[in-house]
Design a protein around this motif. Structure first.
Motif, PDB file in Angstrom:
ATOM      1  N   THR A  35       0.797  -1.261   0.037  1.00  0.00           N
ATOM      2  CA  THR A  35       0.030  -0.132   0.020  1.00  0.00           C
ATOM      3  C   THR A  35       0.929   1.099   0.079  1.00  0.00           C
ATOM      4  O   THR A  35       1.400   1.633   0.879  1.00  0.00           O
ATOM      5  N   LEU A  36       0.984   1.768  -1.055  1.00  0.00           N
ATOM      6  CA  LEU A  36       1.868   3.156  -1.418  1.00  0.00           C
ATOM      7  C   LEU A  36       1.020   4.259  -1.799  1.00  0.00           C
ATOM      8  O   LEU A  36       1.611   5.392  -2.176  1.00  0.00           O
ATOM      9  N   GLY A  37      -0.140   4.517  -1.372  1.00  0.00           N
ATOM     10  CA  GLY A  37      -1.117   5.457  -1.811  1.00  0.00           C
ATOM     11  C   GLY A  37      -0.569   6.797  -0.874  1.00  0.00           C
ATOM     12  O   GLY A  37      -0.371   6.810   0.167  1.00  0.00           O
TER      13      GLY A  37
ATOM     14  N   ALA B 136       0.073  -3.376  -6.502  1.00  0.00           N
ATOM     15  CA  ALA B 136       0.480  -2.531  -5.381  1.00  0.00           C
ATOM     16  C   ALA B 136      -0.394  -1.230  -5.681  1.00  0.00           C
ATOM     17  O   ALA B 136      -1.071  -0.851  -6.657  1.00  0.00           O
ATOM     18  N   ASP B 137      -0.740  -0.553  -4.334  1.00  0.00           N
ATOM     19  CA  ASP B 137      -1.749   0.603  -4.442  1.00  0.00           C
ATOM     20  C   ASP B 137      -1.007   1.744  -4.599  1.00  0.00           C
ATOM     21  O   ASP B 137       0.008   2.039  -3.590  1.00  0.00           O
ATOM     22  N   LEU B 138      -0.958   2.516  -5.576  1.00  0.00           N
ATOM     23  CA  LEU B 138      -0.254   3.727  -6.136  1.00  0.00           C
ATOM     24  C   LEU B 138      -0.978   5.120  -6.170  1.00  0.00           C
ATOM     25  O   LEU B 138      -0.583   6.059  -6.649  1.00  0.00           O
ATOM     26  N   ALA B 139      -2.421   4.729  -5.615  1.00  0.00           N
ATOM     27  CA  ALA B 139      -2.963   6.112  -5.813  1.00  0.00           C
ATOM     28  C   ALA B 139      -2.668   7.355  -5.108  1.00  0.00           C
ATOM     29  O   ALA B 139      -2.391   7.153  -3.944  1.00  0.00           O
ATOM     30  N   GLY B 140      -2.463   8.284  -5.876  1.00  0.00           N
ATOM     31  CA  GLY B 140      -1.925   9.682  -5.178  1.00  0.00           C
ATOM     32  C   GLY B 140      -0.342   9.518  -4.818  1.00  0.00           C
ATOM     33  O   GLY B 140      -0.003  10.525  -4.338  1.00  0.00           O
ATOM     34  N   ALA B 141       0.325   8.428  -5.289  1.00  0.00           N
ATOM     35  CA  ALA B 141       1.740   8.499  -5.096  1.00  0.00           C
ATOM     36  C   ALA B 141       2.485   9.582  -5.934  1.00  0.00           C
ATOM     37  O   ALA B 141       2.099   9.718  -7.042  1.00  0.00           O
ATOM     38  N   ASP B 142       3.429   9.978  -5.564  1.00  0.00           N
ATOM     39  CA  ASP B 142       4.306  10.956  -6.153  1.00  0.00           C
ATOM     40  C   ASP B 142       5.785  10.387  -6.798  1.00  0.00           C
ATOM     41  O   ASP B 142       6.494  10.108  -5.903  1.00  0.00           O
ATOM     42  N   LEU B 143       5.501   9.902  -7.909  1.00  0.00           N
ATOM     43  CA  LEU B 143       6.871   9.142  -8.527  1.00  0.00           C
ATOM     44  C   LEU B 143       7.400  10.053  -9.463  1.00  0.00           C
ATOM     45  O   LEU B 143       8.312   9.545 -10.416  1.00  0.00           O
TER      46      LEU B 143
END
Length: 403
Positions: free
Chosen positions: A178-180, A197-204
């Motif tokens: 969980t990487l939201g 993986a949960d990347l919702a809203g993640a800054d990549l």
């Protein structure tokens, strides 16, 4: 003096040794045992390599600069702990409570952090004169900025809102994590497994995701501005057709060619093909297959016969190649990170007139691969990356390995 320093308890070497001994007795269920309570203890720069601290309480402890390589911290409570620049290589932190912990600059290469909790957290402590106050380290809690997590197992880890800017996640397993909302600006995620993986809203933004596995991974709500997505591996097609023929039909014809010693069927030439749609190829006879640059990621290839096959540059990461016959196989530049090669045959292949062809693994990436009991006499491993590979019981007699 900063407020957090006033909260720390000193503990000399004798006291630490006694606490560890009682904790060992506690874990073994012996008399005199007691769970280690090292909460708010100053353990700065302490040598604790290989220590067994399963389920220990290290809440708010200061461990910056400590050496915990190979330590067992499974299930330990490290809520709000200061782990800056700590050596945690190959440590076991499975299901550890790391909420609010500061891991800035820590080395977690090949550590097991599966199911751990790395979310943001702060500790409120009561002060006689000031009432409740928040214990904080120099940087915000819950961060992995500049940390090294190459090859680490973070499957199912809770990392919502985490700050991991410029952290190294090369080849890390982040499946189901969980990487939201996580800040992963300029992080290195080359070859990382982000399946599910949960990347919702993640800054990549500015992150490197070269050859990352992003199956069932939605980045539509993430900031990927300037991110390098070269060679990203996504979900396979439901079916693959080569010249209007289904892949399975071509493989069946090749197998018929092998079974009949060339009297029927046809040799398959399948460069840059995604074989994942073919399902399990366990035990199939595909000797001499030509499939350079193809994808076999995570496939079940146990016992497969691929003698003399051309698998140059193939993606075999996480593939099950137990007991596979790879004699004389060309695997130069192949990706075999975390591949299971236990008992695999990687020795030379005898051909006509007393000649032989050696298995070629030149420049192959075998980081974290398991070659336990594999037979690889005279195999070529020139310039191959074997860091973290398991070689116990492997026959490497005459193999071309760098000194």
């Amino acid at each position: 003096m900063p407020a957090p320093a006033l909260l720390l308890r000193p503990l000399d070497s004798d006291g630490l040794r006694l606490a560890l001994d009682k904790h060992r007795r506690f874990l073994e269920g012996r008399s005199g045992g007691r769970r280690a309570n090292l909460a708010y203890v100053d353990l700065t720069n302490r040598p604790l390599d290989g220590a067994d601290l399963r389920d220990a309480d290290l809440t708010g402890a200061r461990l910056n600069g400590a050496s915990l390589a190979g330590a067992n911290l499974a299930g330990a409570v490290l809520f709000g702990a200061d782990l800056r620049d700590t050596d945690l290589r190959n440590a076991n932190l499975a299901k550890a409570d790391l909420r609010g912990a500061c891991l800035r600059g820590a080395n977690l290469a090949h550590a097991d952090l599966s199911g751990c909790d790395l979310r943001e957290g702060r500790i409120a402590l009561q002060d006689k004169t000031e009432g409740f106050r928040i214990l904080q380290h120099e940087d915000r809690p819950g961060e992995l900025t500049f940390a090294v997590l190459s090859g680490a197992n973070l499957a199912g880890a809770h990392m919502h809102g985490l700050s991991a800017m410029a952290a190294d996640f090369t080849d890390a397993d982040l499946s189901g994590a969980t990487l939201g909302g996580a800040r992963l600006v300029k992080a290195v995620l080359d070859g990382a497994n982000l399946t599910g993986a949960d990347l919702a809203g993640a800054d990549l933004s500015g992150a490197s995701l070269k050859r990352a596995i992003m199956v069932r991974c939605d980045v539509s709500m993430s900031n990927i501005k300037g991110a390098d997505l070269t060679g990203v591996l996504q979900a396979p097609a439901v079916a693959v057709y080569i010249d209007d023929q289904p892949l399975e039909k071509i493989l069946a014809a090749h197998e018929a060619f092998c079974d009949s010693a060339g009297r029927s069927g046809k040799v398959a030439r399948l460069p840059e093909t995604d074989f994942r749609s073919a399902g399990a190829l366990k035990g199939r006879k595909l000797s001499g297959l030509s499939a350079p640059g193809s994808i076999f990621f995570g496939m079940n290839l146990q016992g497969i016969q691929l003698q003399g096959a051309d698998l140059t540059g193939c993606d075999l990461r996480g593939a099950n190649l137990r007991q596979a016959d790879l004699r004389g196989c060309r695997l130069a530049d192949a990706l075999l990170t975390r591949a299971d090669l236990r008992g695999a045959k990687l020795g030379p292949l005898s051909i006509d007139d007393g000649r032989m062809v050696r298995t070629d693994l030149s420049r192959a990436i075998l980081r974290g691969a398991d070659l336990t009991g594999a037979s690889a006499p005279r195999a070529r491993f020139f310039d191959a990356d074997l860091s973290g590979a398991k070689l116990s019981g492997a026959n490497l007699k005459g193999a071309e390995l760098e000194a």
